[in-house]
Enzyme design. Sequence first.
Site, PDB file in Angstrom:
ATOM      1  N   ASP A 160      28.901  34.918  14.390  1.00  0.00           N
ATOM      2  CA  ASP A 160      30.174  35.393  14.295  1.00  0.00           C
ATOM      3  C   ASP A 160      30.317  36.894  14.199  1.00  0.00           C
ATOM      4  O   ASP A 160      29.681  37.422  13.444  1.00  0.00           O
ATOM      5  CB  ASP A 160      31.157  34.781  13.470  1.00  0.00           C
ATOM      6  CG  ASP A 160      32.623  35.098  13.667  1.00  0.00           C
ATOM      7  OD1 ASP A 160      33.221  34.250  13.864  1.00  0.00           O
ATOM      8  OD2 ASP A 160      32.808  36.233  13.152  1.00  0.00           O
ATOM      9  N   ASN A 174      38.991  44.888  18.808  1.00  0.00           N
ATOM     10  CA  ASN A 174      40.270  44.623  19.919  1.00  0.00           C
ATOM     11  C   ASN A 174      41.151  45.760  19.472  1.00  0.00           C
ATOM     12  O   ASN A 174      41.719  46.204  20.540  1.00  0.00           O
ATOM     13  CB  ASN A 174      40.443  43.220  19.937  1.00  0.00           C
ATOM     14  CG  ASN A 174      39.818  42.160  20.528  1.00  0.00           C
ATOM     15  OD1 ASN A 174      38.686  42.788  21.393  1.00  0.00           O
ATOM     16  ND2 ASN A 174      39.519  41.025  20.226  1.00  0.00           N
ATOM     17  N   HIS A 231      41.153  45.123  24.200  1.00  0.00           N
ATOM     18  CA  HIS A 231      40.567  43.648  24.499  1.00  0.00           C
ATOM     19  C   HIS A 231      39.419  43.900  25.661  1.00  0.00           C
ATOM     20  O   HIS A 231      38.319  43.076  25.515  1.00  0.00           O
ATOM     21  CB  HIS A 231      41.517  42.590  25.053  1.00  0.00           C
ATOM     22  CG  HIS A 231      42.543  42.181  23.916  1.00  0.00           C
ATOM     23  ND1 HIS A 231      42.114  41.511  23.017  1.00  0.00           N
ATOM     24  CD2 HIS A 231      43.768  42.852  23.603  1.00  0.00           C
ATOM     25  CE1 HIS A 231      43.425  41.198  22.228  1.00  0.00           C
ATOM     26  NE2 HIS A 231      43.998  41.921  22.294  1.00  0.00           N
ATOM     27  N   ASP A 263      35.761  42.385  25.253  1.00  0.00           N
ATOM     28  CA  ASP A 263      34.996  41.517  26.036  1.00  0.00           C
ATOM     29  C   ASP A 263      33.741  42.030  26.407  1.00  0.00           C
ATOM     30  O   ASP A 263      32.672  41.333  26.706  1.00  0.00           O
ATOM     31  CB  ASP A 263      35.896  41.260  27.387  1.00  0.00           C
ATOM     32  CG  ASP A 263      37.077  40.427  27.200  1.00  0.00           C
ATOM     33  OD1 ASP A 263      37.050  39.969  26.049  1.00  0.00           O
ATOM     34  OD2 ASP A 263      37.939  40.469  28.094  1.00  0.00           O
ATOM     35  N   GLU A 288      34.900  34.856  19.151  1.00  0.00           N
ATOM     36  CA  GLU A 288      33.759  35.704  19.109  1.00  0.00           C
ATOM     37  C   GLU A 288      32.747  34.932  18.164  1.00  0.00           C
ATOM     38  O   GLU A 288      31.806  35.509  17.488  1.00  0.00           O
ATOM     39  CB  GLU A 288      34.223  36.707  17.981  1.00  0.00           C
ATOM     40  CG  GLU A 288      34.655  36.750  16.548  1.00  0.00           C
ATOM     41  CD  GLU A 288      36.154  36.385  16.615  1.00  0.00           C
ATOM     42  OE1 GLU A 288      36.554  36.382  15.553  1.00  0.00           O
ATOM     43  OE2 GLU A 288      36.707  35.891  17.641  1.00  0.00           O
ATOM     44  N   ARG A 302      16.123  38.619  13.343  1.00  0.00           N
ATOM     45  CA  ARG A 302      15.563  39.688  14.576  1.00  0.00           C
ATOM     46  C   ARG A 302      17.020  39.710  15.394  1.00  0.00           C
ATOM     47  O   ARG A 302      17.306  41.042  15.568  1.00  0.00           O
ATOM     48  CB  ARG A 302      14.602  38.691  15.367  1.00  0.00           C
ATOM     49  CG  ARG A 302      14.473  39.635  16.488  1.00  0.00           C
ATOM     50  CD  ARG A 302      13.145  39.141  17.352  1.00  0.00           C
ATOM     51  NE  ARG A 302      13.213  37.933  17.847  1.00  0.00           N
ATOM     52  CZ  ARG A 302      12.419  36.710  17.518  1.00  0.00           C
ATOM     53  NH1 ARG A 302      11.602  36.948  16.444  1.00  0.00           N
ATOM     54  NH2 ARG A 302      12.565  35.758  18.200  1.00  0.00           N
TER      55      ARG A 302
END
Length: 288
Positions: free
Chosen positions: A163, A171, A176, A180, A206, A226
């Site tokens: 997440d 945002n 926004h 994106d 997300e 990683r």
Amino acid sequence: MINPSQIRELSQKNDKVLQIATLLHTSLSVEEIIAQFSEEIGDVIHHNSLSYVNEKLDINVLFGQSARHSCTYELSINEQSLGLLSLTRDKSFSDEEIEQLERLICALHYPLRNAVLYTVAVNSAHKDPLTGIGNRAAMNTALHREIELASRHHRSLCVILLDVDHFKSINDTYGHAAGDHCLQSLVKCAENSVRISDLLFRYGGEEFMIILPETDESGVLRLAKRIRRRVERLETTYQNQLIRMTISLGITTLRESDDEKTLFTRADEALYKAKQEGRNCIRIAASD
């Protein structure tokens, strides 16, 4: 002047095309249609192999074993490309056979076009339009399949949930569209980090899942570390603005009693713990 025998022969050839077309229209599977077409024309045009390639849809099917001589056609309807069809065999095709083959291929065009459109629709229904990776529906299907395979063959299976930290702040600060762009950059980073056999999905705004077949806890932890490091170092630029982000990750391994719900829930709990304990970190699901 065409004699009666030529008329009968032409009628029989047209009947064969109609017969094949009618048969092919019963399926919306590209592979089934190509296999059926190969079988149906076999008594008319002998061939060792028949292959079909559609690069755009990543479809590549081959029936039989390739031979020396080939005959290849680019299939299309109204300038819509349907892919390449190739036949091979040990001896070259005569002009008469090529003419006959081209007539038979007419039976393939519309059934194949329908199957291609159906495949596009199915793929679109399982693809996230922003990032191009699988969506939640695709994730659910893949998770069910991979759990079944791992259980049946006694193989290991791991899952990562990740997440983006403080994504709402990104945002709110940059817009926004910038958010994106950050998600697209994150997906590229993750795709460059995983193996070919690993499966990546976006299941929330997300939120992402990675399914790792035949991977144990040490292997999934190495990958999670990683990806976390690479995302932390990632410099995403949008409209001349440098945006940095971090991610939190929760990981778990498949247990004997697991189904899709229990496996996902355990990884989600580990992700929640990573969020609660400072973000930009990895947490492994607690063992029973």
